[in-house]
Design a protein around this motif. Structure first.
Motif, mmCIF file in Angstrom:
data_model
loop_
_atom_site.group_PDB
_atom_site.id
_atom_site.type_symbol
_atom_site.label_atom_id
_atom_site.label_comp_id
_atom_site.label_asym_id
_atom_site.label_seq_id
_atom_site.Cartn_x
_atom_site.Cartn_y
_atom_site.Cartn_z
ATOM 1 N N TYR A 65 58.222 54.526 17.798
ATOM 2 C CA TYR A 65 59.249 53.582 17.381
ATOM 3 C C TYR A 65 58.680 52.172 17.308
ATOM 4 O O TYR A 65 57.759 51.823 18.031
ATOM 5 C CB TYR A 65 60.425 53.588 18.361
ATOM 6 N N GLU A 66 59.283 51.378 16.463
ATOM 7 C CA GLU A 66 58.992 49.961 16.362
ATOM 8 C C GLU A 66 60.169 49.259 17.034
ATOM 9 O O GLU A 66 61.315 49.649 16.833
ATOM 10 C CB GLU A 66 58.895 49.593 14.888
ATOM 11 N N TYR A 67 59.905 48.233 17.831
ATOM 12 C CA TYR A 67 60.964 47.583 18.598
ATOM 13 C C TYR A 67 61.167 46.150 18.147
ATOM 14 O O TYR A 67 60.225 45.454 17.778
ATOM 15 C CB TYR A 67 60.625 47.597 20.092
ATOM 16 N N LEU A 68 62.423 45.716 18.183
ATOM 17 C CA LEU A 68 62.814 44.352 17.845
ATOM 18 C C LEU A 68 63.643 43.812 19.000
ATOM 19 O O LEU A 68 64.642 44.416 19.392
ATOM 20 C CB LEU A 68 63.636 44.335 16.553
ATOM 21 N N LEU A 69 63.224 42.695 19.565
ATOM 22 C CA LEU A 69 63.944 42.070 20.675
ATOM 23 C C LEU A 69 64.654 40.833 20.143
ATOM 24 O O LEU A 69 64.018 39.924 19.611
ATOM 25 C CB LEU A 69 62.975 41.679 21.793
ATOM 26 N N ILE A 70 65.978 40.806 20.273
ATOM 27 C CA ILE A 70 66.785 39.668 19.832
ATOM 28 C C ILE A 70 67.360 39.003 21.072
ATOM 29 O O ILE A 70 68.031 39.649 21.873
ATOM 30 C CB ILE A 70 67.908 40.109 18.877
ATOM 31 N N THR A 71 67.096 37.716 21.223
ATOM 32 C CA THR A 71 67.570 36.950 22.368
ATOM 33 C C THR A 71 68.607 35.943 21.909
ATOM 34 O O THR A 71 68.374 35.202 20.956
ATOM 35 C CB THR A 71 66.396 36.211 23.039
ATOM 36 N N VAL A 72 69.756 35.913 22.586
ATOM 37 C CA VAL A 72 70.835 34.985 22.267
ATOM 38 C C VAL A 72 71.086 34.119 23.499
ATOM 39 O O VAL A 72 71.345 34.648 24.578
ATOM 40 C CB VAL A 72 72.127 35.746 21.872
ATOM 41 N N THR A 73 71.008 32.814 23.338
ATOM 42 C CA THR A 73 71.227 31.917 24.477
ATOM 43 C C THR A 73 72.719 31.794 24.771
ATOM 44 O O THR A 73 73.565 32.194 23.981
ATOM 45 C CB THR A 73 70.633 30.529 24.199
#
Length: 79
Positions: A19-27
């Motif tokens: 798998y390819e992973y995407l990390l999305i961070t929201v403040t």
């Protein structure tokens, strides 16, 4: 909002199911509906699926999305 894509192992000998992973961070100052809209867009157009969402005490949210890497092998030898 910050997005990070993690690299994937490729080539011979790499695991078959990868798998390819995407990390999305929201403040904590950003709106949640805007973050959900971004997640929906990634899921619809980029074929990402939500694996994990985490809410931290300060109000920061992290979403880990993944998609399967399709490996294509050559079937014809062109000389």
């Amino acid at each position: 909002m910050r997005e990070i894509i993690q690299p994937v192992l490729t080539g011979r000998g790499a695991p078959l199911r990868q798998y390819e992973y995407l990390l999305i961070t929201v403040t904590h100052g950003e709106s949640v509906p805007t973050a959900y809209q971004r997640l929906r867009e990634h899921a619809e157009y980029g074929k990402w699926e939500l694996e994990r969402s985490t809410l931290y005490m300060g109000g920061e949210r992290k979403y880990l999305m993944r998609r399967k890497v399709l490996r294509v092998e050559r079937t014809l030898d062109v000389y």
